[in-house]
Scaffold this motif. Structure first.
Motif, PDB file in Angstrom:
ATOM      1  N   TYR A 173      31.616  57.933  55.721  1.00 28.74           N
ATOM      2  CA  TYR A 173      31.498  59.589  54.554  1.00 28.74           C
ATOM      3  C   TYR A 173      30.072  60.106  54.075  1.00 28.74           C
ATOM      4  N   GLU A 174      30.032  59.270  53.520  1.00 27.01           N
ATOM      5  CA  GLU A 174      28.103  58.708  53.602  1.00 27.01           C
ATOM      6  C   GLU A 174      27.517  59.892  54.346  1.00 27.01           C
ATOM      7  N   LEU A 175      27.934  58.844  55.589  1.00 28.36           N
ATOM      8  CA  LEU A 175      27.188  59.105  56.912  1.00 28.36           C
ATOM      9  C   LEU A 175      26.890  60.580  57.364  1.00 28.36           C
ATOM     10  N   PHE A 176      28.287  61.104  57.726  1.00 30.15           N
ATOM     11  CA  PHE A 176      28.671  62.722  57.766  1.00 30.15           C
ATOM     12  C   PHE A 176      27.932  63.140  56.258  1.00 30.15           C
ATOM     13  N   HIS A 177      27.935  63.043  55.654  1.00 28.66           N
ATOM     14  CA  HIS A 177      26.868  64.435  54.754  1.00 28.66           C
ATOM     15  C   HIS A 177      25.692  63.707  54.154  1.00 28.66           C
ATOM     16  N   ASN A 178      25.126  62.884  54.795  1.00 27.90           N
ATOM     17  CA  ASN A 178      23.689  63.217  54.755  1.00 27.90           C
ATOM     18  C   ASN A 178      23.454  63.543  56.215  1.00 27.90           C
ATOM     19  N   GLY A 179      24.395  63.797  57.087  1.00 23.36           N
ATOM     20  CA  GLY A 179      23.539  64.625  58.477  1.00 23.36           C
ATOM     21  C   GLY A 179      23.526  63.696  59.235  1.00 23.36           C
ATOM     22  N   MET A 180      24.372  62.703  59.449  1.00 25.71           N
ATOM     23  CA  MET A 180      24.353  61.777  60.271  1.00 25.71           C
ATOM     24  C   MET A 180      23.066  61.170  61.212  1.00 25.71           C
ATOM     25  N   PRO A 181      22.452  60.356  59.967  1.00 19.88           N
ATOM     26  CA  PRO A 181      21.749  59.962  60.546  1.00 19.88           C
ATOM     27  C   PRO A 181      21.052  59.021  61.717  1.00 19.88           C
TER      28      PRO A 181
END
Length: 796
Positions: free
Chosen positions: A58-66
């Motif tokens: 969830y965090e990855l997706f909402h941070n633009g997928m680093p």
């Protein structure tokens, strides 16, 4: 399509199957939900991976997928690091539309949906081969709540397993009705969900197709062959955006590269393997406890084939009744594959580790066969099968009594033995009563109700038994450890980049909890670490597979080498937030001191912390590092000596020594011989004095600033990777692979900026392949629509 066939596929029937399976799942896990405050925790990989990974996705997706994720171990590419764990699966994508606060409860909700989809797919697939809609419903329930699915609930594989029956349904539609597109789409969806299980599915589909072709169940012509080839090719190539980076990342991983050809190919080395499979035909699963055959690999290989209520009786009866059918021959082939190691490993790309995680595929066929058997109850003699079942259970009862009386370990499992054996006896007895005592009132609808009861029962039994053996008294604690009441342990340190270790494994299996605390975690439990990370551990004579958990209490130098600053410990005596007493601190590492208490966690600081990016005066050839002889003994002093040397000198190859001997000296023998803790402390201080004064990670790599006192090699504890490009003051420079798998770059004397840019190897090529394959599928779909319309007009 006949009226009966239409009824089997009616939306009402399909919705019923989906809803019943989801509700039965939630009923089955209710005891744990009550104990854990509504947040489902069960132990093992579920706590260690599914919960923290889902939160992290969830965090990855909402941070633009680093593109590069610093929280995973020493850092790794996001796509290759998590594509094994359903990163791009449909359930993960569905979860993204909900607020982050819902995630602890959403994971439980999604599991119910997975069981619903699983049952729905099995219903759709089986409907082609059974006569009644209620029978297809029974097949859906039996598949979703088979022993394999209940066992795999703790693993992330359940996502792709739930999709498999839909793949088979679409494949059959293509084979029998020439209805295309859906098969290619389902191949792509499963491939994007989990590439390991996707490979197994492709192997099974090939076997399935060949058996049907051999049995003349289907007829191949130019049109069908073209459709199969095109859809298979498009479906597989559409996954290239995920598959290609994953393969490139794993190509040197010691776990992935350990092939079966160095092992016994025709008979299992573990004596209980075949017996464990036979056990699973008669007894429900016992969730990795190893009640009868306790080899470690068997406990987590999910080699279980149990079907609620019917066990092996239904499939075996249908097998004997129609021995020449395609499904009977397919089951015979699967049985041979299961007992021959070389053939079994074909579903795991010939990996040496024993897995039976492909069993969910023959189980679907067994469930369909069981459905056909229920429609012909009155013509089947099952007394012999029931006698065999009772006899097998009696043998296991005797063996259980022997184990309990003769071995201290098994005395704790009395209740579990009782539950497993009782459930099997109840199933066998109920099947006998249904067949011989109650058949006047029995119809498919009544049988479906009985099946639902047994399906809920097997999951409920599994939930209670796992809770009793793993966390019955500690379910609430497991929930708190995973979520800490929503409070992230605060190190109160924002001054620089650092990593943490989280030794929650001392009390729980929730290894990866720091992923959603915001800290880069050194000891990540992830099967897909880069090959260079495993190479680095190998140079230290350690084995890095799923986890990198330290071997002994006083391991400390490895953490200074990799810039670990804090050890976060969940301590049971500190649940109330009270001060930690020394006797409550287990495995406190040398050089770590108490810093802070936060909720249920205690934070210890590494007094010998060294920041990221530092230089050495000395080097040592790889051959000069002491070997730890693997003779079955354990010498912690030798391991300490080897690791402490890493803080004195940079490990270089002969080629690197020839290149950099002008700026570094070989470590003198007198210094190499002094690996005491006191000298280690001084070495850490020396590395700090030569460290970068700034290190800033980002989604594409990192930027580091260092004032070099002379020309030197600057070491970074980041896995060496083809995807990295290094620059010093904007000028591209070579990245050296040191310590077997980590990075160093040459920096001239003076103040300089070092920049590492990361581009996922294979990602852009894979993306192009996926786009091209998707474009071809779009054109193919349009052609199918046009020809379909013309064909319908022609019929009119």
């Amino acid at each position: 399509m006949s009226q009966a066939a239409e009824n089997k596929y009616s939306p009402k029937k399909l919705i019923k199957t989906f809803v019943f399976a989801a509700i039965l799942f939630w009923v089955g896990i209710l005891p744990t939900l009550i104990l854990s405050g509504g947040r489902y925790v069960i132990g093992s990989d579920y706590n260690a991976q599914m919960i923290p990974f889902s939160m992290h996705y969830y965090e990855l997706f909402h941070n633009g997928m680093p593109e590069f994720d610093w929280k995973m171990d020493m850092g790794m590419g996001t796509v290759p690091g998590f594509s094994f764990y359903n990163l791009f699966g449909p359930y993960t994508l569905l979860s993204l539309i909900f607020p982050a606060a819902f995630m602890p409860y959403l994971i439980t909700l999604l599991n119910g949906i997975k069981f619903g989809v699983m049952a729905l797919g099995a219903h759709l697939y089986s409907a082609r081969y059974v006569k009644k809609a209620d029978t297809a419903f029974i097949c859906g329930m039996l598949y979703a709540f088979s022993g394999f699915m209940v066992t795999n609930l703790i693993f992330h594989f359940i996502d792709i397993i739930s999709l498999f029956p839909l793949v088979m349904f679409c494949f059959d539609r293509l084979l029998y009705e020439r209805r295309g597109v859906a098969f290619a789409i389902m191949l792509a969806v499963t491939g994007m969900t989990n590439y390991y299980t996707f490979f197994s599915i492709c192997v099974f589909l090939l076997l399935y197709f060949m058996v049907k072709l051999f049995c003349k169940e289907i007829k191949i012509d130019a049109k069908l062959f073209s459709m199969l080839a095109l859809e298979t090719l498009c479906g597989v190539l559409m996954t290239a955006v995920v598959l290609l980076p994953a393969v490139m990342s794993l190509k040197g991983n010691n776990r992935a590269g350990d092939l079966i050809f160095d092992h016994n190919l025709l008979a299992y080395e573990e004596s209980g393997t075949v017996l464990r499979i036979i056990q699973s035909l008669f007894l429900p699963p016992e969730q990795g406890c190893g009640l009868f055959f306790s080899q470690f690999e068997l406990n987590f290989s999910t080699c279980t084939l149990f079907i609620p209520l019917f066990g092996i009786i239904g499939a075996a009866s249908e097998f004997l009744h129609n021995r020449k059918s395609w499904y009977s021959r397919l089951m015979a082939i699967c049985a041979v594959i299961a007992v021959v190691p070389l053939l079994n490993s074909a579903f795991s790309a010939f990996n040496a580790h024993y897995y039976a995680r492909w069993f969910f595929m023959p189980i679907l066929i067994m469930v369909m066969m069981t459905g056909r058997y229920t429609e012909d109850f009155e013509n089947r003699e099952i007394k012999t099968g029931i006698k065999i079942w009772f006899g097998a259970v009696a043998m296991f009862i005797a063996y259980a009594v022997y184990l309990i009386l003769s071995t201290e370990t098994y005395k704790d499992y009395v209740s579990l033995y009782t539950g497993v054996l009782s459930y099997a006896l109840i199933c066998a007895g109920a099947l006998y009563v249904i067949r011989y005592r109650d058949n006047k009132r029995l119809n498919a609808k009544n049988l479906s109700r009985i099946v639902c009861g047994f399906c809920a029962g097997i999951l409920l039994f599994n939930t209670v038994s796992v809770s009793a053996t793993m966390l019955w008294e500690d379910a609430d604690m497991e929930s708190l450890i995973n979520y800490n009441d929503g409070i992230a342990p605060d190190t109160e340190d924002d001054s620089e980049f650092y990593r943490v270790i989280a030794d929650v494994t001392r009390l729980t299996e929730s290894t990866n909890v720091p992923l959603y605390w915001g800290y880069p975690q050194m000891e990540l439990f992830n099967s897909c670490v880069p090959a260079e990370t495993t190479d680095f551990y190998s140079k230290l004579d350690q084995v890095r597979e799923q986890g990198a958990v330290s071997k002994y209490d006083e391991q400390y130098s490895l953490y200074s080498l990799t810039s670990v600053k804090y050890d976060i410990l969940c301590n049971v005596p500190n649940q109330g937030g009270v001060e930690v007493e020394p006797e409550h601190v287990k495995m406190l590492r040398k050089g770590f001191e108490l810093k802070n208490v936060c909720g249920h966690y205690v934070i210890y600081e590494n007094t010998n912390f060294v920041p990221m990016g530092f230089a050495y005066d000395y080097y040592l050839p790889e051959t000069d590092f002491p070997d730890v002889v693997d003779d079955g003994t354990y010498d912690s002093d030798e391991i300490t000596r080897r690791e402490n040397l890493c803080m004195k000198a940079l490990m270089l190859t002969e080629e690197q020594i020839n290149k950099y001997s002008g700026i570094m000296q070989k470590l003198p023998d007198d210094l190499a011989g002094d690996t005491s803790y006191e000298t280690y402390v001084k070495d850490c201080q020396a590395r700090r004095e030569r460290a970068a004064y700034e290190f800033v990670p980002d989604e594409k790599g990192f930027t580091s600033k260092i004032n070099a006192v002379k020309d030197e090699l600057v070491f970074y504890s980041v896995p060496w990777n083809d995807g990295f490009t290094a620059y010093v003051d904007g000028n591209e420079t070579e990245i050296e692979k040191v310590f077997g798998g980590l990075c160093a770059v040459f920096v001239p004397k003076g103040d300089h900026t070092v920049r590492f840019d990361y581009s996922t190897p294979g990602l852009r090529t894979g993306m192009k392949i996926s786009i091209c394959a998707s474009s071809v599928l779009v054109v193919y779909t349009m052609c199918c629509i046009v020809f379909g319309v013309r064909r319908r007009k022609g019929k009119k």
